[in-house]
Every structure is written in C-alpha cells, then in structure tokens.
Design a protein around this motif. Sequence first.
Motif, PDB file in Angstrom:
ATOM      1  N   ASN A 145      66.547  91.475 -16.289  1.00 19.10           N
ATOM      2  CA  ASN A 145      64.623  91.437 -15.822  1.00 19.10           C
ATOM      3  C   ASN A 145      64.964  91.553 -14.310  1.00 19.10           C
ATOM      4  O   ASN A 145      64.927  90.669 -13.338  1.00 19.10           O
ATOM      5  CB  ASN A 145      64.471  90.092 -16.108  1.00 19.10           C
ATOM      6  N   VAL A 146      64.778  93.085 -14.503  1.00 11.70           N
ATOM      7  CA  VAL A 146      65.510  92.951 -12.456  1.00 11.70           C
ATOM      8  C   VAL A 146      64.255  92.505 -11.769  1.00 11.70           C
ATOM      9  O   VAL A 146      64.156  92.578 -10.402  1.00 11.70           O
ATOM     10  CB  VAL A 146      65.143  94.294 -12.402  1.00 11.70           C
ATOM     11  N   ASN A 147      63.062  92.206 -12.242  1.00 15.50           N
ATOM     12  CA  ASN A 147      61.893  91.924 -11.096  1.00 15.50           C
ATOM     13  C   ASN A 147      62.781  90.043 -10.387  1.00 15.50           C
ATOM     14  O   ASN A 147      62.034  89.989  -9.748  1.00 15.50           O
ATOM     15  CB  ASN A 147      60.447  91.051 -11.950  1.00 15.50           C
ATOM     16  N   GLU A 148      63.675  90.227 -10.887  1.00 13.35           N
ATOM     17  CA  GLU A 148      64.152  88.723 -11.064  1.00 13.35           C
ATOM     18  C   GLU A 148      64.818  89.111  -8.941  1.00 13.35           C
ATOM     19  O   GLU A 148      64.907  87.857  -8.409  1.00 13.35           O
ATOM     20  CB  GLU A 148      65.367  88.185 -11.272  1.00 13.35           C
ATOM     21  N   LEU A 149      64.676  89.993  -9.075  1.00 12.89           N
ATOM     22  CA  LEU A 149      65.521  89.976  -7.429  1.00 12.89           C
ATOM     23  C   LEU A 149      64.747  90.102  -6.524  1.00 12.89           C
ATOM     24  O   LEU A 149      65.271  89.943  -5.512  1.00 12.89           O
ATOM     25  CB  LEU A 149      66.505  91.716  -7.620  1.00 12.89           C
ATOM     26  N   GLY A 150      63.663  90.100  -6.683  1.00 15.48           N
ATOM     27  CA  GLY A 150      62.357  89.915  -5.571  1.00 15.48           C
ATOM     28  C   GLY A 150      62.706  90.858  -4.784  1.00 15.48           C
ATOM     29  O   GLY A 150      62.952  92.201  -5.209  1.00 15.48           O
ATOM     30  N   PRO A 151      62.153  90.727  -3.821  1.00 17.39           N
ATOM     31  CA  PRO A 151      62.777  92.444  -2.523  1.00 17.39           C
ATOM     32  C   PRO A 151      64.002  93.304  -2.823  1.00 17.39           C
ATOM     33  O   PRO A 151      63.758  94.492  -2.487  1.00 17.39           O
ATOM     34  CB  PRO A 151      62.215  91.059  -1.394  1.00 17.39           C
ATOM     35  N   TRP A 152      64.126  92.295  -3.670  1.00 17.65           N
ATOM     36  CA  TRP A 152      66.073  93.179  -3.788  1.00 17.65           C
ATOM     37  C   TRP A 152      65.976  94.449  -4.751  1.00 17.65           C
ATOM     38  O   TRP A 152      66.644  95.558  -4.597  1.00 17.65           O
ATOM     39  CB  TRP A 152      67.462  92.875  -3.801  1.00 17.65           C
ATOM     40  N   LYS A 153      64.678  93.781  -4.925  1.00 21.91           N
ATOM     41  CA  LYS A 153      64.844  95.441  -6.931  1.00 21.91           C
ATOM     42  C   LYS A 153      65.148  96.862  -6.638  1.00 21.91           C
ATOM     43  O   LYS A 153      65.297  97.557  -6.950  1.00 21.91           O
ATOM     44  CB  LYS A 153      63.340  94.939  -7.459  1.00 21.91           C
ATOM     45  N   ASN A 154      64.056  97.337  -5.535  1.00 22.17           N
ATOM     46  CA  ASN A 154      64.127  98.086  -5.540  1.00 22.17           C
ATOM     47  C   ASN A 154      64.963  98.452  -3.815  1.00 22.17           C
ATOM     48  O   ASN A 154      65.474 100.236  -3.963  1.00 22.17           O
ATOM     49  CB  ASN A 154      62.706  98.518  -3.969  1.00 22.17           C
ATOM     50  N   LYS A 155      66.119  98.418  -3.721  1.00 20.07           N
ATOM     51  CA  LYS A 155      67.271  97.862  -3.051  1.00 20.07           C
ATOM     52  C   LYS A 155      68.719  98.101  -4.382  1.00 20.07           C
ATOM     53  O   LYS A 155      69.446  98.905  -3.463  1.00 20.07           O
ATOM     54  CB  LYS A 155      68.132  97.436  -1.779  1.00 20.07           C
ATOM     55  N   LEU A 156      68.571  98.337  -5.220  1.00 20.53           N
ATOM     56  CA  LEU A 156      69.149  98.469  -6.824  1.00 20.53           C
ATOM     57  C   LEU A 156      69.199 100.095  -7.116  1.00 20.53           C
ATOM     58  O   LEU A 156      68.579 100.321  -7.560  1.00 20.53           O
ATOM     59  CB  LEU A 156      69.178  97.475  -7.747  1.00 20.53           C
ATOM     60  N   ARG A 157      70.434 100.672  -7.423  1.00 22.51           N
ATOM     61  CA  ARG A 157      70.363 101.692  -7.570  1.00 22.51           C
ATOM     62  C   ARG A 157      70.328 101.948  -9.546  1.00 22.51           C
ATOM     63  O   ARG A 157      70.043 100.895  -9.966  1.00 22.51           O
ATOM     64  CB  ARG A 157      72.320 102.191  -7.878  1.00 22.51           C
ATOM     65  N   LYS A 158      69.016 102.521  -9.746  1.00 18.32           N
ATOM     66  CA  LYS A 158      68.686 102.449 -11.266  1.00 18.32           C
ATOM     67  C   LYS A 158      69.922 103.140 -11.796  1.00 18.32           C
ATOM     68  O   LYS A 158      70.284 104.415 -11.614  1.00 18.32           O
ATOM     69  CB  LYS A 158      67.384 103.937 -10.782  1.00 18.32           C
ATOM     70  N   GLY A 159      69.599 102.697 -13.341  1.00 20.77           N
ATOM     71  CA  GLY A 159      70.167 103.060 -14.545  1.00 20.77           C
ATOM     72  C   GLY A 159      70.109 104.552 -15.141  1.00 20.77           C
ATOM     73  O   GLY A 159      68.835 105.453 -14.746  1.00 20.77           O
ATOM     74  N   PHE A 160      71.095 104.840 -15.684  1.00 21.74           N
ATOM     75  CA  PHE A 160      71.168 106.399 -16.588  1.00 21.74           C
ATOM     76  C   PHE A 160      69.624 106.010 -18.059  1.00 21.74           C
ATOM     77  O   PHE A 160      69.080 107.545 -18.182  1.00 21.74           O
ATOM     78  CB  PHE A 160      72.210 106.821 -17.249  1.00 21.74           C
ATOM     79  N   LEU A 161      69.293 104.991 -17.623  1.00 19.46           N
ATOM     80  CA  LEU A 161      68.599 105.309 -18.960  1.00 19.46           C
ATOM     81  C   LEU A 161      67.607 104.159 -18.821  1.00 19.46           C
ATOM     82  O   LEU A 161      67.390 103.079 -18.922  1.00 19.46           O
ATOM     83  CB  LEU A 161      68.867 104.699 -20.773  1.00 19.46           C
ATOM     84  N   GLN A 162      65.819 104.283 -18.591  1.00 22.69           N
ATOM     85  CA  GLN A 162      65.237 103.236 -18.343  1.00 22.69           C
ATOM     86  C   GLN A 162      64.542 102.807 -19.271  1.00 22.69           C
ATOM     87  O   GLN A 162      63.188 102.761 -20.274  1.00 22.69           O
ATOM     88  CB  GLN A 162      63.750 103.142 -17.029  1.00 22.69           C
ATOM     89  N   LEU A 163      65.364 101.811 -20.564  1.00 23.93           N
ATOM     90  CA  LEU A 163      64.469 101.220 -21.867  1.00 23.93           C
ATOM     91  C   LEU A 163      65.312 100.149 -21.679  1.00 23.93           C
ATOM     92  O   LEU A 163      66.148  99.542 -21.867  1.00 23.93           O
ATOM     93  CB  LEU A 163      65.193 101.893 -22.759  1.00 23.93           C
ATOM     94  N   PRO A 164      64.416  98.810 -22.795  1.00 22.61           N
ATOM     95  CA  PRO A 164      64.645  97.665 -22.404  1.00 22.61           C
ATOM     96  C   PRO A 164      65.596  97.613 -24.036  1.00 22.61           C
ATOM     97  O   PRO A 164      65.396  96.673 -24.782  1.00 22.61           O
ATOM     98  CB  PRO A 164      63.134  96.502 -22.623  1.00 22.61           C
TER      99      PRO A 164
END
Length: 560
Positions: A145-164
């Motif tokens: 759950n990337v929301n657990e990163l708080g303000p660092w969420k938007n600093k993590l490079r995105k992956g190739f597929l945005q599916l849960p």
Amino acid sequence: MSDFDELVDFVVVGSGGGSMCAALLMRSAGKKVLILEKEDLVGGTTARSGGVMWIPNNPFMKRDGVPDSYEQASAYLDSVVGDPVDAPGTSRQRRSSYLHEAPCMVQFLVDQGIKLTRVAEWPDYYDDRPGGSAPGRTVVAELFNVNELGPWKNKLRKGFLQLPATLDELLELPGFKRSWRIKILMLKIAFRAIAAKLTGKQWISAGAALQGRMLQAALRADVDIRPGSPVRELIMKDGAVTGVVTVKDGRPWKVGASLGVLVNAGGFARNQRMRDRYQPGTSVKWTMASSGDTGEMIEEMMRHGAAIAQMDEMVGTQLTLPPEEQGADFMPTAQRLTAAPHAILVDQSGVRYMNEGGSYMAYCKGMIERNKQVAAVPSWALFDQQYLKKYMLAGKMPGSRKPKNWIDEGYLHKAESIEDLARQLKMDPSTLKSTVERFNGFVVKNRDEDFHRGERAYDRWLGDPFQKPSAALGAIEKAPYYAVPVVPGDVSTYGGVVTDECARVLREDGAVIPGLYATGVSTASVMGRVYPGAGCSIGPSFVWGYVAAKHAAGINTDPV
C-alpha cells in the motif's frame, strides 16, 4: 577530514534495491548512512521492473517444500555460466560468496519486517541443466500500500503496471478468455481495487512494491535519502576513496565517508555514446532502464583506476513497437509473442534461427549475433489467425481486431498466404514457405528438431498451458497470416567495474581500491555472460549491497 562539508559513515550512490539493502544493514550496525540519488525519484530501474530476485536455497523454497541447496545451485551455475576467461565478474569465489550470502540477505530483510515471498512457478531459464530448478528460485515482494509512505509516496518511481495484482496473478491474466478460473481471478483483482478505494489504500506490485517496502524500511531506520543529489566525483586520498562530491543547494558539497562509498548507480543503457563504444548496433531507443542509467559513475570509477569487464553484455528483452509505443516509457515486450503456439521468429531472409522460448537475454544475443551474418535487426514475428484470437499482441488483449493504424503505418503486416506475406516483407516467398512448412512438420511430431523449443519447463511456462499436446508448439496454418518486427531491447546493461567476493572494486592488476564498493549493473555481473533465471540482475544488486555493507561495517562475511 576537515576538508569535508559533512561526515557520515557510509555513502551510497544511487537508490536502487541494493542501495536500500546496504543502508538497512549499516543502520542495523548503528552506522550513519547517506543515500544520494541524482534524480528526483527514488527506486531506480528496480522500481520499474518485475521486482524479482534470483535467490537459490531461499527460505520460501524451504517453506513450500521446494528442494534446493548450495550444492545444487552451484552445480547449476557451473553448468550454465562455466568459467569464461573474458568474464572476471563470475569467478568461482564470487559465485560461492553469492550462493552463501543470498539466502542470508533475504532472511535479513524478512527480519527487518519486509514482506517477501516466492512466485509459485517461475522455472530457471536453463532448468534442464544439472542443478536447474523447474519450480524456480524467485523471491518477490508482497503487494504494498504505497499510501503508507506518506509524503514520500510521490518520490517513489512508478512501476510498469498499476494493478493491485501479484506477479503470479499478472502472469495468468492473458488467458482470461479461455479459463473460468482466470475470469474469477480478474473479478477478485477488480474487487481488490474497489475495496482499496473504499478504504483509502493504493496497492502496487512487482518492482514498485519491492522498492516501496525497501524505502519504507529505510525511512523507519532513519536512513538519510536525498533525491536530486547527483554525485559529481569520488574523492580519493592516499589511494583510498574517502568520500564524494555531490550537489546541495546548487553548489558542490563534499561528503566524507569513514567506512567507504558504495556505487549502485545503474549501467549505461541511456548513454548512446557508451553503447556505440561497447555495444555497437544497440540503441537507447530500445531500453526500458531508468532515465538515470547513463553510466557516468562507471566512468568516474574508471578514472580512479577501476577495471571494467563484460561491457558488451546487456539484459536483453525482445520488444515489438507499434507506432504509438515508439519512445514510450514502458514498451511492449515480445517475450511471449514467439514463444506461444502458432508463432515463430525469422530473420529478414525468412529463416528461423533460434529457440524462441529461451531466456530474453539469450534471445536478444541471438538476434545480434545472427545480424552479423544475415540481416536480423529487426527480425519478424510470424503468426496466424489462431495466435491473434488466443494471445496478446503488443499489449493488446486477444482478439482479431487491432488498431487500423498498425497496418496503415507498416507495423502489422497481413496477408492471405505465406507467399504474399513474404513479398510484403521483401523475402523470397519459397524460403518463408519452406520455413513455415518445416516448423509445422515439427508440430505434427511434437518435437522441434532444429531448436528444441518446448523441451524445457521454462519454454512450456512461456507458452500456453491450455494448448495440447504441447504448450510451446502450434501450427501456423490458418489465414490470414501476420508479421510484426521484433528488436533487441534491454532492461539494463550487464557489465561494469570488476569487484571481488566482498564487493570491493578492483584495479586492472587485481588490487583493491580501498574504500570503494559497487553493486548492481554498475558492475561486471557475477552471472557472467548468461542470465540463469528471473531476477539475475536485481538479486545480485541486493546481495552485493548487503555484502558490501557487512564488509565495510566489519561484520563477518565468511560463509557459514
């Protein structure tokens, strides 16, 4: 040390998987560690990848009753990698260290609270060799759950597929039209996505999940991570690396590192100048490596005397690029395109020349080698109507209808006969027809006498589990017939500085450069010139980062 603007125990250049792993080990030893990432996003190419680590004898294999051992894995690497004199990254001493330390590294991460597991089935790429594992030796992260990163969420490079969805699930999805079980799985994933929205979660998978979990653990351990902080120079004093010059507030900033510097800054996949020098005929247009994969830290280590090796190798991944995907951030792989039934790969003369079910690295090496004799870049994936109805093509779901511009712009070729298709591709019609007829004859015999496609568990795993009697072989016999180009892309380069069994960087004469460590694709791979299984670049990145930190911190690195 008074010449420095700042003092820490250990500096890590780059924020890929091995960086976070090294930082966690250093923090567990009570050391002050600083990660410097030149880009604004952290995670490196690892975050963009499948996030798979090749870890023999790992604890999850033991958990699931999958047999493996140091001896079995060693026999496998001996058989597949061998003892190439031109690949010093894969000395037997380094391979032994890797096999001893890899399961220890995984257990260390688990003890740090990082949720890992294994993919139930992902065969080694040469599973038919001595010591090979058909179930596979892969380790991956659980959904995060990337929301657990708080303000660092938007600093993590995105992956190739945005599916849960987990990797196990993602690998099954293309067969949804042919299995009620997979249709139910799709519903499960959809409900998971809905539930996440209702509960304020955002699940990510694959490499992004792995790096999200690593970033979270690093932040909890109080690791100092600085995006937007490129390293300009290594600082050397009396023959030893003592720190780095980075950038802070727009000006040079000298950081001293009492225990050393670890370089995990990627390879040179995004540097066409270096590619032209070391890998002629390859292109930055065909790489899926991180945008920061530009090679300057390899050259900086070379400036200080580091030996380099295996620079002509890359982690190839075959690509097929429709017009709209040219230059896209994530380009469609052709890994399963010619490995599935009813499809083959041919060179520009219309001749088949490889086992299309092999590892992606071997596949691309095969294309490049073939191109030295016969034009084969691009090669052509040739298939029939059966293939189009059953399997995905360039990221599009199974089905006959494909975008009109694919044909209009010359990407997808379509003909009512093999001979007419050959004319479109500027091939001799009799040559292509003979190639297809020969392959169809092998399908009848259920044996590929030329290249043995389908004889390995990995070949069958890439194919179609619903296709009988062979998951890998199916006749090309139902018009219309189609072809699309395939090029030798990559996910990273595979050569760099030469390191020893402690991840220390070596000079040409084999002497250690004190204070300088390296891991990941900044180094000459411990796997030499082969890719033995899924995760053979990410796994070593983590392991050598772990080993480097242990050595620098003075923790015993002798095999147990």
